[in-house]
Design an enzyme around this catalytic site. Structure first.
Site, PDB file in Angstrom:
ATOM      1  N   ASP A 124       0.843  -1.200   0.000  1.00 54.37           N
ATOM      2  CA  ASP A 124       0.000   0.000   0.000  1.00 54.37           C
ATOM      3  C   ASP A 124       0.877   1.249   0.000  1.00 54.37           C
ATOM      4  O   ASP A 124       1.945   1.254   0.614  1.00 54.37           O
ATOM      5  CB  ASP A 124      -0.878   0.054   1.270  1.00 54.37           C
ATOM      6  N   ASP A 126       0.283   3.933   1.523  1.00 51.51           N
ATOM      7  CA  ASP A 126       0.169   4.717   2.762  1.00 51.51           C
ATOM      8  C   ASP A 126       0.805   4.046   3.981  1.00 51.51           C
ATOM      9  O   ASP A 126       0.569   4.438   5.115  1.00 51.51           O
ATOM     10  CB  ASP A 126      -1.308   5.048   3.043  1.00 51.51           C
ATOM     11  N   TRP A 186     -13.403  -1.490  -2.636  1.00 49.45           N
ATOM     12  CA  TRP A 186     -12.629  -1.746  -1.422  1.00 49.45           C
ATOM     13  C   TRP A 186     -12.976  -3.092  -0.769  1.00 49.45           C
ATOM     14  O   TRP A 186     -14.149  -3.417  -0.598  1.00 49.45           O
ATOM     15  CB  TRP A 186     -12.884  -0.604  -0.419  1.00 49.45           C
ATOM     16  N   GLU A 189     -10.047  -8.581  -1.230  1.00 52.97           N
ATOM     17  CA  GLU A 189      -8.947  -9.188  -2.002  1.00 52.97           C
ATOM     18  C   GLU A 189      -7.807  -9.637  -1.095  1.00 52.97           C
ATOM     19  O   GLU A 189      -7.110 -10.609  -1.385  1.00 52.97           O
ATOM     20  CB  GLU A 189      -8.478  -8.224  -3.107  1.00 52.97           C
ATOM     21  N   ASP A 190      -7.645  -8.957   0.053  1.00 50.94           N
ATOM     22  CA  ASP A 190      -6.578  -9.368   0.983  1.00 50.94           C
ATOM     23  C   ASP A 190      -6.950 -10.672   1.703  1.00 50.94           C
ATOM     24  O   ASP A 190      -6.097 -11.542   1.915  1.00 50.94           O
ATOM     25  CB  ASP A 190      -6.221  -8.249   1.970  1.00 50.94           C
ATOM     26  N   MET A 216       0.424   4.068   9.323  1.00 51.70           N
ATOM     27  CA  MET A 216      -0.437   4.273   8.168  1.00 51.70           C
ATOM     28  C   MET A 216      -0.802   5.750   8.109  1.00 51.70           C
ATOM     29  O   MET A 216      -1.316   6.304   9.073  1.00 51.70           O
ATOM     30  CB  MET A 216      -1.704   3.428   8.216  1.00 51.70           C
ATOM     31  N   HIS A 219      -6.090   8.686   6.312  1.00 48.62           N
ATOM     32  CA  HIS A 219      -6.839   9.061   5.108  1.00 48.62           C
ATOM     33  C   HIS A 219      -8.281   8.619   5.236  1.00 48.62           C
ATOM     34  O   HIS A 219      -8.599   7.740   6.039  1.00 48.62           O
ATOM     35  CB  HIS A 219      -6.211   8.425   3.866  1.00 48.62           C
ATOM     36  N   ARG A 221     -11.822   7.299   2.950  1.00 49.94           N
ATOM     37  CA  ARG A 221     -12.021   6.364   1.849  1.00 49.94           C
ATOM     38  C   ARG A 221     -12.035   7.144   0.541  1.00 49.94           C
ATOM     39  O   ARG A 221     -12.670   8.181   0.431  1.00 49.94           O
ATOM     40  CB  ARG A 221     -13.358   5.640   2.078  1.00 49.94           C
TER      41      ARG A 221
HETATM   42  C1  UD2 Z   1      -6.866  -2.062   3.660  1.00 46.43           C
HETATM   43  C2  UD2 Z   1      -5.611  -2.887   3.436  1.00 46.43           C
HETATM   44  C3  UD2 Z   1      -5.272  -2.912   1.952  1.00 46.43           C
HETATM   45  C4  UD2 Z   1      -6.424  -3.448   1.144  1.00 46.43           C
HETATM   46  C5  UD2 Z   1      -7.680  -2.651   1.474  1.00 46.43           C
HETATM   47  C6  UD2 Z   1      -8.929  -3.271   0.885  1.00 46.43           C
HETATM   48  C7  UD2 Z   1      -4.400  -2.429   5.448  1.00 46.43           C
HETATM   49  C8  UD2 Z   1      -3.236  -1.792   6.065  1.00 46.43           C
HETATM   50  N1  UD2 Z   1      -4.514  -2.283   4.136  1.00 46.43           N
HETATM   51  O1  UD2 Z   1      -6.513  -0.727   3.340  1.00 46.43           O
HETATM   52  O2  UD2 Z   1      -4.106  -3.690   1.730  1.00 46.43           O
HETATM   53  O3  UD2 Z   1      -6.596  -4.816   1.403  1.00 46.43           O
HETATM   54  O4  UD2 Z   1      -7.939  -2.579   2.880  1.00 46.43           O
HETATM   55  O5  UD2 Z   1      -8.967  -3.161  -0.478  1.00 46.43           O
HETATM   56  O6  UD2 Z   1      -5.176  -3.061   6.104  1.00 46.43           O
HETATM   57  N2  UD2 Z   1      -5.393   3.033  -3.428  1.00 46.43           N
HETATM   58  C9  UD2 Z   1      -5.093   4.145  -4.179  1.00 46.43           C
HETATM   59  N3  UD2 Z   1      -6.104   4.947  -4.615  1.00 46.43           N
HETATM   60  C10 UD2 Z   1      -7.398   4.693  -4.326  1.00 46.43           C
HETATM   61  C11 UD2 Z   1      -7.705   3.570  -3.546  1.00 46.43           C
HETATM   62  C12 UD2 Z   1      -6.690   2.755  -3.098  1.00 46.43           C
HETATM   63  O7  UD2 Z   1      -3.926   4.432  -4.460  1.00 46.43           O
HETATM   64  O8  UD2 Z   1      -8.273   5.482  -4.759  1.00 46.43           O
HETATM   65  C13 UD2 Z   1      -4.321   2.097  -3.056  1.00 46.43           C
HETATM   66  C14 UD2 Z   1      -3.310   2.674  -2.098  1.00 46.43           C
HETATM   67  O9  UD2 Z   1      -2.063   2.063  -2.318  1.00 46.43           O
HETATM   68  C15 UD2 Z   1      -3.911   2.262  -0.776  1.00 46.43           C
HETATM   69  C16 UD2 Z   1      -4.414   0.851  -1.080  1.00 46.43           C
HETATM   70  O10 UD2 Z   1      -4.874   0.936  -2.411  1.00 46.43           O
HETATM   71  O11 UD2 Z   1      -2.942   2.292   0.256  1.00 46.43           O
HETATM   72  C17 UD2 Z   1      -5.515   0.344  -0.146  1.00 46.43           C
HETATM   73  O12 UD2 Z   1      -6.629   1.208  -0.131  1.00 46.43           O
HETATM   74  P1  UD2 Z   1      -7.035   2.048   1.177  1.00 46.43           P
HETATM   75  O13 UD2 Z   1      -5.795   2.605   1.778  1.00 46.43           O
HETATM   76  O14 UD2 Z   1      -8.079   3.017   0.817  1.00 46.43           O
HETATM   77  O15 UD2 Z   1      -7.700   0.954   2.084  1.00 46.43           O
HETATM   78  P2  UD2 Z   1      -7.398   0.567   3.622  1.00 46.43           P
HETATM   79  O16 UD2 Z   1      -6.532   1.554   4.281  1.00 46.43           O
HETATM   80  O17 UD2 Z   1      -8.655   0.215   4.286  1.00 46.43           O
HETATM   81 MN    MN Z   2      -4.921   2.703   3.675  1.00 44.28          MN
END
Ligand code: UD2
Ligand code: MN
Length: 280
Positions: A124, A126, A186, A189-190, A216, A219, A221
């Site tokens: 990721d 972030d 969202w 997939e993980d 992290m 941010h 959504r």
């Molecule tokens: C969680 C998971 C992530 C993924 C996601 C579900 C953690 C630390 N990370 O992240 O690996 O499984 O859930 O899909 O638990 N991104 C972009 N632009 C976008 C959307 C996503 O660049 O518009 C990329 C970016 O690298 C981001 C990653 O996708 O870090 C995951 O998306 P998120 O950060 O919005 O989701 P999060 O933090 O819930």
């Molecule tokens: Mn994230």
């Protein structure tokens, strides 16, 4: 001559200062570009032969500010680890729901065509490591790096959690058939790759070292990444889908690459339309 097993450049805990997130973008970009001048694209240690060659693959869209912080900290860390490495940012260049799984597969395919890396890390944008002893290398098991997160007070969120950053050898990625391509938006997939990895007998390695901590970047959504409503249903069939949805079913159309000084950006645009999202 080969680099030492443990790099003498490691310092341990890294102080992460993201206050720059509030300073204006031009200023931080200026600060970054001074740093960039000293970082070549295909990075290797200057005084020894690296033991490991790592590809970092970042599924990405519209997170430029995060990317600049990510690159800033990661280049320093990888340098101290005396690795050979390349960073690939895989940019979903359309306004369809974000598809992290598919972007990860594209990144793997691109990187593995380019060169034979010892380790392919899906990461990721972030996530920032808080310690340079968190080695960006691979293992007999698939390595999960980001299980202790600032966001969750450094507790493992749930059993089977595989989000954030995960490292595969070529063999591991190919035998598990990579990520599913058919998760749109969202989530899910993980958890799906967690099933694949266990089902194919690799298992996931999480270091017992207490310094395995990640920040992290805070941010909300992203608007183009609504929760994938069908994810539970899809997850229920994850086992049956391992060999039909993944690296082997990936079709890449419209790929464009741009080599920046410090990373390679791959733009990928979906031509065929994807599964419609039901309203939440
Ligand atoms: C969680 C998971 C992530 C993924 C996601 C579900 C953690 C630390 N990370 O992240 O690996 O499984 O859930 O899909 O638990 N991104 C972009 N632009 C976008 C959307 C996503 O660049 O518009 C990329 C970016 O690298 C981001 C990653 O996708 O870090 C995951 O998306 P998120 O950060 O919005 O989701 P999060 O933090 O819930
Ligand atoms: Mn994230």
């Amino acid at each position: 001559e080969l680099c030492p097993k443990t790099s003498p450049l490691l310092k341990g805990t890294i102080t992460i200062n993201l206050s720059g997130l509030t300073i204006n973008e031009t200023e931080s970009t200026k600060k970054m570009s001074l740093y960039w001048l000293s970082v070549p694209l295909y990075r290797r240690p200057s005084d020894c032969k690296c033991r490991n060659k790592t590809a970092i693959i970042v599924p990405f869209r519209d997170r430029e500010q995060h990317l600049s912080y990510f690159l800033y900290y990661l280049h320093r860390l990888l340098h101290r680890q005396q690795l050979c490495y390349v960073i690939f940012v895989v940019d979903q260049n359309d306004d369809k729901p974000f598809n992290r799984g598919r972007l990860s597969n594209v990144g793997f395919k691109y990187a593995s065509n380019l060169s034979n890396f010892d380790c392919y890390i899906i990461h990721d944008v972030d996530m920032i490591a808080e310690d340079d002893r968190i080695m960006y290398t691979c293992n007999r098991q698939v390595v999960h790096y980001t299980f202790l997160l600032s966001k969750f007070n450094y507790n493992l969120v749930y059993h089977g959690y595989a989000g954030g950053g995960i490292g595969y050898t070529k063999e591991q990625f190919e035998k598990t058939n990579g990520f599913p391509n058919e998760y749109y938006g969202w989530g899910g997939e993980d958890d799906d790759i967690n099933i694949r990895i266990n089902e194919k007998g690799f298992g996931i390695y999480r270091s017992p070292e207490p310094f395995y901590r990640f920040t992290m970047i805070r941010h909300g959504r992203d608007s183009g990444n609504p929760p994938y409503v069908g994810r539970m249903e899809r997850l229920g069939k994850a086992r049956q889908r391992i060999d039909v949805d993944g690296l082997n079913s990936l079709v890449i159309t419209n790929l464009k690459e741009v080599k920046h000084k410090t990373y390679t950006r791959i733009y990928i645009t979906r031509s065929r339309s994807c599964e419609p999202l039901r309203e939440v």
